[in-house]
Design a protein around this motif. Sequence first.
Motif, PDB file in Angstrom:
ATOM      1  N   VAL A  53      28.112  49.113  51.541  1.00 32.28           N
ATOM      2  CA  VAL A  53      29.034  49.671  50.557  1.00 32.28           C
ATOM      3  C   VAL A  53      30.426  49.354  51.076  1.00 32.28           C
ATOM      4  O   VAL A  53      30.718  49.569  52.257  1.00 32.28           O
ATOM      5  N   GLY A  54      31.278  48.816  50.203  1.00 25.80           N
ATOM      6  CA  GLY A  54      32.609  48.471  50.674  1.00 25.80           C
ATOM      7  C   GLY A  54      33.604  48.244  49.565  1.00 25.80           C
ATOM      8  O   GLY A  54      33.256  48.162  48.381  1.00 25.80           O
ATOM      9  N   TYR A  55      34.843  48.132  49.990  1.00 24.04           N
ATOM     10  CA  TYR A  55      35.913  47.809  49.059  1.00 24.04           C
ATOM     11  C   TYR A  55      35.808  46.336  48.686  1.00 24.04           C
ATOM     12  O   TYR A  55      35.484  45.497  49.534  1.00 24.04           O
ATOM     13  N   PRO A  56      36.077  45.990  47.434  1.00 25.65           N
ATOM     14  CA  PRO A  56      36.041  44.581  47.044  1.00 25.65           C
ATOM     15  C   PRO A  56      37.033  43.753  47.871  1.00 25.65           C
ATOM     16  O   PRO A  56      38.158  44.189  48.131  1.00 25.65           O
ATOM     17  N   PHE A  57      36.611  42.572  48.269  1.00 21.69           N
ATOM     18  CA  PHE A  57      37.441  41.702  49.097  1.00 21.69           C
ATOM     19  C   PHE A  57      38.689  41.213  48.377  1.00 21.69           C
ATOM     20  O   PHE A  57      39.684  40.894  49.008  1.00 21.69           O
ATOM     21  N   ASP A  58      38.647  41.163  47.035  1.00 25.65           N
ATOM     22  CA  ASP A  58      39.812  40.674  46.307  1.00 25.65           C
ATOM     23  C   ASP A  58      40.902  41.730  46.140  1.00 25.65           C
ATOM     24  O   ASP A  58      41.948  41.465  45.570  1.00 25.65           O
ATOM     25  N   GLY A  59      40.652  42.950  46.633  1.00 26.27           N
ATOM     26  CA  GLY A  59      41.643  44.020  46.550  1.00 26.27           C
ATOM     27  C   GLY A  59      41.664  44.741  45.217  1.00 26.27           C
ATOM     28  O   GLY A  59      42.384  45.723  45.053  1.00 26.27           O
ATOM     29  N   GLY A  60      40.879  44.281  44.266  1.00 25.65           N
ATOM     30  CA  GLY A  60      40.807  44.941  42.967  1.00 25.65           C
ATOM     31  C   GLY A  60      39.908  46.160  43.007  1.00 25.65           C
ATOM     32  O   GLY A  60      39.303  46.487  44.026  1.00 25.65           O
ATOM     33  N   ALA A  61      39.826  46.816  41.875  1.00 29.09           N
ATOM     34  CA  ALA A  61      38.973  47.992  41.747  1.00 29.09           C
ATOM     35  C   ALA A  61      37.500  47.583  41.759  1.00 29.09           C
ATOM     36  O   ALA A  61      37.136  46.530  41.231  1.00 29.09           O
ATOM     37  N   ALA A  62      36.664  48.413  42.355  1.00 29.39           N
ATOM     38  CA  ALA A  62      35.223  48.208  42.299  1.00 29.39           C
ATOM     39  C   ALA A  62      34.758  48.585  40.899  1.00 29.39           C
ATOM     40  O   ALA A  62      35.159  49.613  40.359  1.00 29.39           O
ATOM     41  N   THR A  63      33.931  47.734  40.314  1.00 32.25           N
ATOM     42  CA  THR A  63      33.365  48.011  38.997  1.00 32.25           C
ATOM     43  C   THR A  63      31.858  47.849  39.061  1.00 32.25           C
ATOM     44  O   THR A  63      31.324  47.241  39.996  1.00 32.25           O
ATOM     45  N   VAL A  64      31.187  48.379  38.068  1.00 33.14           N
ATOM     46  CA  VAL A  64      29.731  48.383  38.030  1.00 33.14           C
ATOM     47  C   VAL A  64      29.240  47.197  37.211  1.00 33.14           C
ATOM     48  O   VAL A  64      29.779  46.906  36.144  1.00 33.14           O
ATOM     49  N   GLY A  65      28.215  46.532  37.686  1.00 34.19           N
ATOM     50  CA  GLY A  65      27.611  45.436  36.932  1.00 34.19           C
ATOM     51  C   GLY A  65      26.640  45.972  35.902  1.00 34.19           C
ATOM     52  O   GLY A  65      25.764  46.777  36.230  1.00 34.19           O
ATOM     53  N   ASN A  66      26.785  45.553  34.670  1.00 31.84           N
ATOM     54  CA  ASN A  66      25.868  45.970  33.619  1.00 31.84           C
ATOM     55  C   ASN A  66      24.519  45.298  33.845  1.00 31.84           C
ATOM     56  O   ASN A  66      24.421  44.075  33.831  1.00 31.84           O
ATOM     57  N   GLY A  67      23.497  46.091  34.085  1.00 30.40           N
ATOM     58  CA  GLY A  67      22.168  45.565  34.377  1.00 30.40           C
ATOM     59  C   GLY A  67      21.893  45.423  35.862  1.00 30.40           C
ATOM     60  O   GLY A  67      20.777  45.072  36.241  1.00 30.40           O
ATOM     61  N   SER A  68      22.874  45.700  36.710  1.00 28.33           N
ATOM     62  CA  SER A  68      22.683  45.614  38.163  1.00 28.33           C
ATOM     63  C   SER A  68      22.086  46.906  38.699  1.00 28.33           C
ATOM     64  O   SER A  68      22.456  48.003  38.263  1.00 28.33           O
TER      65      SER A  68
END
Length: 129
Positions: A53-68
């Motif tokens: 579990v971690g912060y996104p590497f691109d510095g953007g907000a973490a979002t949920v994948g639809n179907g993930s």
Amino acid sequence: MIGYTMIGTNDLEKSLRFYDPLMAAMDLDQCWRDEQSVSWGKRADEAIPRFFVGYPFDGGAATVGNGSMTAFLFDNTGIVDRLHALAMQNGGSDEGAPGRRPHYGAGFYGAYARDPDGNKLAFVCYNAG
């Protein structure tokens, strides 16, 4: 085949409060932790896939994948029930109470939850008696 799975968070401390009890109940060790991410698995066995579990590497907000979804497999239904309850007690939301799901197979028993960031988890047993 799978080395590790990583899901995003917007609050690592909140994720730790959610995941630490779940991973302890699964008898998994905390294998890595820094200011960006944390992982669980088996320190002594790198063949066991790690869960990060971690912060996104691109510095953007973490979002949920639809179907993930990440599914954790067990050999009995009791741990499925226990993990779903722990998820609810530690800030998760219900996506499907523990129970049989015969449309996935005769012995399929599962429970579904979302973590505080909305990532979907499954706790499953394929051979429920």
